[in-house]
Design a protein around this motif. Sequence first.
Motif, short mmCIF file in Angstrom:
data_model
loop_
_atom_site.label_atom_id
_atom_site.label_comp_id
_atom_site.label_asym_id
_atom_site.label_seq_id
_atom_site.Cartn_x
_atom_site.Cartn_y
_atom_site.Cartn_z
N TRP A 152 0.94 -1.14 -0.07
CA TRP A 152 0.16 -0.11 -0.06
C TRP A 152 0.72 1.10 0.02
O TRP A 152 1.99 1.24 0.31
CB TRP A 152 -0.92 0.01 1.30
N GLN A 153 0.32 2.35 -0.32
CA GLN A 153 1.10 3.66 -0.29
C GLN A 153 1.06 4.26 0.86
O GLN A 153 0.19 3.92 1.90
CB GLN A 153 0.12 4.87 -1.14
N THR A 170 -1.57 5.93 -9.02
CA THR A 170 -2.12 4.59 -8.99
C THR A 170 -3.43 4.39 -7.92
O THR A 170 -4.04 3.53 -8.23
CB THR A 170 -1.17 3.34 -8.42
N THR A 171 -3.22 5.25 -7.04
CA THR A 171 -4.28 5.05 -5.92
C THR A 171 -5.32 6.35 -5.72
O THR A 171 -6.00 6.38 -4.81
CB THR A 171 -3.57 4.37 -4.57
N TRP A 190 -6.38 8.29 0.17
CA TRP A 190 -5.90 7.15 1.15
C TRP A 190 -4.81 7.84 2.07
O TRP A 190 -5.02 7.59 3.05
CB TRP A 190 -5.53 5.94 0.45
N ALA A 202 -13.29 7.64 1.09
CA ALA A 202 -13.18 6.15 0.59
C ALA A 202 -14.55 5.57 0.49
O ALA A 202 -15.49 5.69 1.33
CB ALA A 202 -12.17 5.30 1.07
N CYS A 226 -12.60 2.24 -3.61
CA CYS A 226 -12.45 3.38 -4.69
C CYS A 226 -12.47 4.75 -3.49
O CYS A 226 -12.81 4.81 -2.39
CB CYS A 226 -14.02 3.38 -5.20
N TYR A 227 -11.70 5.77 -4.24
CA TYR A 227 -11.55 7.01 -3.77
C TYR A 227 -12.65 7.90 -4.98
O TYR A 227 -12.27 7.95 -5.95
CB TYR A 227 -10.31 7.44 -3.68
N ASP A 280 -8.27 1.50 -6.12
CA ASP A 280 -6.95 1.13 -5.29
C ASP A 280 -6.48 -0.20 -6.01
O ASP A 280 -6.89 -1.45 -5.50
CB ASP A 280 -7.16 0.90 -3.90
N ASP A 318 -3.44 -1.52 -5.72
CA ASP A 318 -2.65 -2.23 -4.70
C ASP A 318 -3.43 -3.03 -3.86
O ASP A 318 -3.08 -4.38 -3.79
CB ASP A 318 -1.95 -1.18 -3.79
N TYR A 319 -4.70 -2.62 -3.52
CA TYR A 319 -5.65 -3.45 -2.80
C TYR A 319 -5.97 -4.81 -3.64
O TYR A 319 -6.14 -5.88 -3.35
CB TYR A 319 -7.10 -2.61 -2.37
N TRP A 376 -6.79 -2.10 5.74
CA TRP A 376 -6.00 -1.82 4.57
C TRP A 376 -4.89 -0.49 4.77
O TRP A 376 -5.31 0.51 4.52
CB TRP A 376 -6.81 -1.53 3.25
#
Length: 1039
Positions: A669-670, A744-745, A749, A820, A830-831, A850, A852-853, A950
Amino acid sequence: MAGNDWINSYLEAILDAGGAAGEISAAAGEGRDGAAATGEKRDKSSLMLRERGRFSPARYFVEEVISGFDETDLYKTWVRTAAMRSPQERNTRLENMSWRIWNLARKKKQIEGEEASRLSKQRLEREKARRYAAADMSEDLSEGEKGENINESSSTHDESTRGRMPRIGSTDAIEAWASQHKDKKLYIVLISIHGLIRGENMELGRDSDTGGQVKYVVELARALGSTPGVYRVDLLTRQISAPDVDWSYGEPTEMLSPRNSENFGHDMGESSGAYIVRIPFGPRDKYIPKEHLWPHIQEFVDGALVHIMQMSKVLGEQVGSGQLVWPVVIHGHYADADKLEQLLKQGRQTRDEINTIYKIMRRIEAEELCLDASEIIITSTRQEIEQQWGLYDGFDLTMARKLRARIKRGVSCYGRYMPRMIAVPPGMEFSHIVPHDVDQDGEEANEDGSGSTDPPIWADIMRFFSNPRKPMILALARPDPKKNITTLVKAFGEHRELRNLANLTLIMGNRDVIDEMSSTNSAVLTSILKLIDKYDLYGQVAYPKHHKQSEVPDIYRLAARTKGVFINCAFIEPFGLTLIEAAAYGLPMVATRNGGPVDIHRVLDNGILVDPHNQNEIAEALYKLVSDKQLWAQCRQNGLKNIHQFSWPEHCKNYLSRVGTLKPRHPRWQKSDDATEVSEADSPGDSLRDVHDISLNLKLSLDSEKSSTKENSVRRNLEDAVQKLSRGVSANRKTESVENMEATTGNKWPSLRRRKHIVVIAIDSVQDANLVEIIKNIFVASSNEKLSGAVGFVLSTSRAISEIHSLLTSGGIEATDFDAFICNSGSNLCYPSSNSEDMLSPAELPFMIDLDYHTQIEYRWGGEGLRKTLIRWAAEKNESGQVVLVEDEECSSTYCISFRVKNAEAVPPVKELRKTMRIQALRCHVLYSHDGSKLNVIPVLASRSQALRWGVELSNMTVVVGESGDTDYEGLLGGVHKTIILKGSFNAVPNQVHAARSYSLQDVISFDKPGITSIEGYGPDNLKSALQQFGILKDNVLL
């Protein structure tokens, strides 16, 4: 009529014991006169007599009758006693007891029949699942694949000689292996949360939770910590600060000193070695058995995650060049399906009664989840693979072999997966053991001819014997029914030649007062004492009250000195570590043929295997070994010669050779500071920006509901392709200094992680209008904190993001009010984005997914193969010819296959759905919505509970839920976060698909813990009060 004479004798003994009538009424259930009103109540508290209350002689003899005699004999006994009726009270009581015991025997037979029917149904279901799998995997096996199937057991379970790892049999081989792996810096996490665990002076036998597994996991951690290539081992367990246990169990950390660190020359670091790490969860001042730990398990998980993340950072600074060092493996211990099977075989309890006592259905469901998610299952013996794990829905040996063959050939398994099963025998430390030579007369050879002082424990044992020089039959087990010690005493007592030749020593843990022991242990121990009295074994049986763990080797030496035998006659023994210990001291063995002793005997060849239910066979095996000196000497020699094959270095090498090949899986994750580190010069190129525009800013049209099926399919395929492209472009940029994770995210987040508090709205049990009003009231209650940015908000639901957007728009709520959205039952994170440049038209809203998720949850996701299988399954008609499920393509996504439920009364409950998926080796979560109108199938690692964890600090999170919810409702309640439950008539009643749970919610959630509160209604004032209670909002004080 011999059998009836025995029954009469037992009945007379029951009367002599006194107080029988009430106890047998409770034991037998319904009485002769058809007391149906009280029968059911009695049944609930009747059976498993050794498991309930203090020991009762009457109950003991009832068990003897029920277990040892046929129903027909019992009926004849009742007829006989009825014919002998007289005015005497004693005869009347005898007649009543006969009737009631007969009814108890009939119930036992009924339970056995029901269980046989269930097993037959299970076999049919598995055969059906195999046919379904064969239909999906329609390619015929080639000749090459058929050839691989011949030896598939070796590839799946490493049973063949060719596939078996070469054993380490010498110090030179160990040192060579050590030098080859010394440069690795592995971090290993072991988990064993029940019992009392500490490194020294283990209180083995104190209770049923503190037994052989406690010793095994501690020694495993210690051995792994001393193995080259392993930098740190953490054994996670429960922190206990109770007044009735030693203070050492409350220490947060305990270092396990290595036994033979000089044998391994690898470098020691600041945090290296093996440690017991105690995580606080559950009641802090109370030691509770494992059956009652389940409501607190999620607290342990959250605490363990915090520890692992912190330790990964520390190890990264020490040996990881600044990069996080994640555990190479997280290894849990225990399995309960076999225990359930053994209890059912006893025929004294139904499944519901067993679950009431042991909460075992929730435990088995957790183990099914482990099968779904685990890379490998390590067993002690092949018997566990072939018999015990086959009891679970999630493992089928036949299908495992077929899938393994297809994987080796690179052929698709259509979303099916079976965990790999390998047998690695536990190890033992032998360096301190020096077995003494024994002459033909049973005396130890003494090289220097000098005498030595006998250990004190010898005197404690020998004081029981009238002739302590006779060969000693040694049993070392806690007084538990499954250890079968009573059968051993009967076998010894009824074999005259054996009694004349040998003594019997029973080391049954430590005790002070029998009445203070657990009801199970006290019942077994009292039964043993009565049998000793029955057979007049005084002077022939030793049963000391106390011994130290450090004295166990001396006990083995005493038995070997007398040319004795070690016996383990448990009904089933998962492995049998004491058999290896005894062999190391030169003791031959007599052991059960059920379980691990079979594999041990195959390697050591140092004794005789017996049927634990056959006391004559047990007695004859013991007599044969102690009476035949040549056989005894040969078995002793075989054991000493082959014992090195069970050493800890051997075990650790085999263990690491397996887990070291596993594909790393850890969260990506970021970081919270990534967004602030990204500069304009570091921004991605046009190609990545184009990918971002297509894949992450999903333009969700308000007119999407009118799109055709073909358009929805194209949209999903495009999303798949673009996400893969996005990952590929990102992977090519790994060499850059900063990967611009914001692209990417999104940028929400990291900001969410910087909130002081997070409020998660996860209410499933209300209508849309109520949900909108609840959201607005929460915003009003926390308006000051919302405005200042101290509190962030997350909406968690089973809805698709398009449905969420429609709901918020209709309610006049801005999507940007949330940080989120956890949607599709936790399969998408989602964001929202307020960037107007991303808006293609006023009718569209950009959301960012996301990725990464998704990388985390895609593990074992069957994808399109799973989708085709599910669609075919959903298209099948039920018994009434109806199709009850239809795919909802519009609400489906890459990691969520959604179905609309057309007839909620006809669909199977979630328990049956899970079973159907597992027996077909489909690893996924199946979740019904609260009203039963929607079914979501998502990856096994995806859930709303997983999404909450997460990368966010859970202690700062509060989850708002209704009185009930979707299938995953329980996952939203447990843990270290706070929970607010909204109660009131606005909560709809859950659909019947949720009714058939395997276990009650109270079995897994502790509703009286401080972190859970309830309020009536959802008014702003009530919500504000609840949020203030948890410190999320500050009290407004007028000055």
